[in-house]
Design an enzyme around this catalytic site. Structure first.
Site, mmCIF file in Angstrom:
data_model
loop_
_atom_site.group_PDB
_atom_site.id
_atom_site.type_symbol
_atom_site.label_atom_id
_atom_site.label_comp_id
_atom_site.label_asym_id
_atom_site.label_seq_id
_atom_site.Cartn_x
_atom_site.Cartn_y
_atom_site.Cartn_z
ATOM 1 N N LYS A 78 26.170 37.929 59.915
ATOM 2 C CA LYS A 78 24.653 37.821 59.890
ATOM 3 C C LYS A 78 24.306 38.263 61.225
ATOM 4 O O LYS A 78 24.739 39.209 61.865
ATOM 5 C CB LYS A 78 24.191 36.535 60.533
ATOM 6 C CG LYS A 78 24.692 35.200 59.839
ATOM 7 C CD LYS A 78 24.352 34.138 60.418
ATOM 8 C CE LYS A 78 24.215 32.365 59.338
ATOM 9 N NZ LYS A 78 23.711 31.721 60.124
ATOM 10 N N TYR A 104 17.572 29.391 53.279
ATOM 11 C CA TYR A 104 17.955 28.589 54.157
ATOM 12 C C TYR A 104 16.415 26.922 53.876
ATOM 13 O O TYR A 104 16.784 26.649 55.270
ATOM 14 C CB TYR A 104 17.363 28.771 55.560
ATOM 15 C CG TYR A 104 18.733 28.940 55.806
ATOM 16 C CD1 TYR A 104 20.153 28.933 55.620
ATOM 17 C CD2 TYR A 104 18.768 30.294 57.000
ATOM 18 C CE1 TYR A 104 21.072 29.620 56.425
ATOM 19 C CE2 TYR A 104 20.033 31.242 57.411
ATOM 20 C CZ TYR A 104 21.454 30.514 56.846
ATOM 21 O OH TYR A 104 22.300 31.703 57.264
ATOM 22 N N PHE A 106 12.338 24.250 64.017
ATOM 23 C CA PHE A 106 13.293 25.553 64.601
ATOM 24 C C PHE A 106 13.737 26.533 63.582
ATOM 25 O O PHE A 106 14.654 27.791 63.624
ATOM 26 C CB PHE A 106 14.536 25.698 64.724
ATOM 27 C CG PHE A 106 15.610 24.492 64.413
ATOM 28 C CD1 PHE A 106 16.419 25.324 63.223
ATOM 29 C CD2 PHE A 106 15.595 23.503 64.797
ATOM 30 C CE1 PHE A 106 16.980 24.493 62.440
ATOM 31 C CE2 PHE A 106 16.805 21.803 63.684
ATOM 32 C CZ PHE A 106 17.658 23.250 62.741
ATOM 33 N N ARG A 138 35.452 28.311 54.704
ATOM 34 C CA ARG A 138 34.353 27.607 55.340
ATOM 35 C C ARG A 138 35.530 27.528 56.882
ATOM 36 O O ARG A 138 35.131 27.197 57.813
ATOM 37 C CB ARG A 138 34.233 26.439 54.391
ATOM 38 C CG ARG A 138 32.304 26.751 53.211
ATOM 39 C CD ARG A 138 31.553 26.669 54.341
ATOM 40 N NE ARG A 138 31.105 25.184 54.682
ATOM 41 C CZ ARG A 138 29.755 25.473 55.471
ATOM 42 N NH1 ARG A 138 28.536 26.528 54.913
ATOM 43 N NH2 ARG A 138 29.719 24.311 56.052
ATOM 44 N N THR A 164 29.170 24.719 61.947
ATOM 45 C CA THR A 164 27.892 24.990 62.442
ATOM 46 C C THR A 164 27.870 26.071 64.195
ATOM 47 O O THR A 164 27.503 27.057 64.547
ATOM 48 C CB THR A 164 26.934 25.014 62.056
ATOM 49 O OG1 THR A 164 27.362 24.161 60.941
ATOM 50 C CG2 THR A 164 26.252 25.406 61.951
ATOM 51 N N ARG A 173 33.650 31.423 64.259
ATOM 52 C CA ARG A 173 32.779 31.063 65.223
ATOM 53 C C ARG A 173 33.486 30.588 66.475
ATOM 54 O O ARG A 173 32.769 30.637 67.282
ATOM 55 C CB ARG A 173 31.893 30.160 64.599
ATOM 56 C CG ARG A 173 30.907 30.088 63.106
ATOM 57 C CD ARG A 173 30.554 28.898 62.513
ATOM 58 N NE ARG A 173 29.028 29.472 61.717
ATOM 59 C CZ ARG A 173 28.621 29.157 60.653
ATOM 60 N NH1 ARG A 173 29.440 27.736 60.312
ATOM 61 N NH2 ARG A 173 28.080 29.531 59.659
ATOM 62 N N ASN A 200 25.440 32.310 65.407
ATOM 63 C CA ASN A 200 26.978 32.244 64.413
ATOM 64 C C ASN A 200 27.516 32.761 63.938
ATOM 65 O O ASN A 200 28.728 32.270 63.365
ATOM 66 C CB ASN A 200 26.908 30.397 64.464
ATOM 67 C CG ASN A 200 26.245 30.051 63.170
ATOM 68 O OD1 ASN A 200 25.672 31.086 62.306
ATOM 69 N ND2 ASN A 200 26.213 28.913 62.324
ATOM 70 N N HIS A 227 27.677 33.583 57.906
ATOM 71 C CA HIS A 227 26.734 32.376 57.315
ATOM 72 C C HIS A 227 28.179 32.584 56.059
ATOM 73 O O HIS A 227 29.269 33.389 55.244
ATOM 74 C CB HIS A 227 26.023 32.755 56.331
ATOM 75 C CG HIS A 227 25.736 31.497 54.341
ATOM 76 N ND1 HIS A 227 25.308 29.941 54.216
ATOM 77 C CD2 HIS A 227 25.916 31.618 53.670
ATOM 78 C CE1 HIS A 227 25.250 29.785 53.702
ATOM 79 N NE2 HIS A 227 25.732 30.774 52.646
ATOM 80 N N GLU A 258 23.999 32.082 45.231
ATOM 81 C CA GLU A 258 23.927 33.069 46.166
ATOM 82 C C GLU A 258 24.329 33.701 46.331
ATOM 83 O O GLU A 258 24.264 35.192 46.267
ATOM 84 C CB GLU A 258 24.614 32.233 47.719
ATOM 85 C CG GLU A 258 24.011 31.365 48.495
ATOM 86 C CD GLU A 258 25.349 30.641 48.784
ATOM 87 O OE1 GLU A 258 26.719 30.599 49.699
ATOM 88 O OE2 GLU A 258 24.547 29.986 50.212
#
Ligand code: IDP
Ligand code: MG
Length: 182
Positions: free
Chosen positions: A38, A78, A86, A114, A120, A131, A141, A144, A155
């Site tokens: 990100k 998302y 948010f 993951r 998260t 993270r 964070n 993804h 994806e």
């Protein structure tokens, strides 16, 4: 959805990528997952460190590029958060700079990545996870990671074209897996 399925099946056939839906009876499955580094990773200058974690784990990089996410890409990606107050902030955060998209291949790699990413909220993520080690935030964070075979397939089609996914020998395989794990 139909288009994605067709794209996925074509990739499986032509690029020898295997998703767990095709091998649901085996104990372990060769999979491909999608990671986005990100803007929080790009802007903090930790791309190399995060990428190195995947490489050192023994995961093969089969696609990688820098791109700016479009409004459409973020909204699709998302969609499950679109109703949240948010959402606008997340969108702006994902478009604050280019991201790096990676396609990563390995046995059970969707779950493995993951776990490497951690939960998260960076403040709650376990030390040793990406993270947990690099983030103090829920939103900012760092990475993804796809959360299921279906999401990974979607994806992969969202962020990569067929010509951007590569098949090449992974010379470390004999040191990474036992024969019966492949
Ligand atoms: P995940 O990235 O761990 O799969 P999701 O619930 O799918 O978590 O949320 C996607 C992303 O949206 C998160 O990685 C985070 O950047 C952001 N996000 C999720 N929940 C919140 C929140 O409560 N506040 C701010 N940002 C959030
Ligand atoms: Mg998610």
């Amino acid at each position: 959805m139909k288009k994605i399925k067709k794209f996925t099946l074509k990739l499986i056939k032509e690029k020898n990528l295997q998703f767990s839906e095709s091998f649901s009876n085996s104990f372990s499955t060769m999979e491909v997952t999608v990671v986005l580094l990100k803007p929080s990773a790009v802007q903090r200058g930790i791309l190399g460190e995060v990428i190195t974690r995947f490489e050192k784990k023994g995961i093969q990089i089969v696609g990688m590029k820098m791109l700016c996410l479009t409004d459409e890409m973020v909204s699709e990606h998302y969609a499950h958060l679109a109703h949240k107050p948010f959402f606008g902030r997340i969108k702006a955060s994902m478009q604050a700079s280019p991201v790096v998209a990676m396609a990563l291949k390995g046995v059970d790699v969707i779950n493995v990545v993951r776990q490497l990413a951690g939960v998260t909220n960076g403040r709650e993520a376990a030390p040793g996870t990406i993270r947990g080690d690099y983030s103090m935030s829920v939103q900012e964070n760092i990475v993804h990671a796809s959360d299921s075979p279906e999401t990974a397939a979607r994806e992969l089609a969202r962020f990569f074209s067929e010509s951007e996914i590569f098949t090449y020998p992974h010379f470390l395989h004999p040191c990474t897996y036992a024969n019966d794990e492949l």
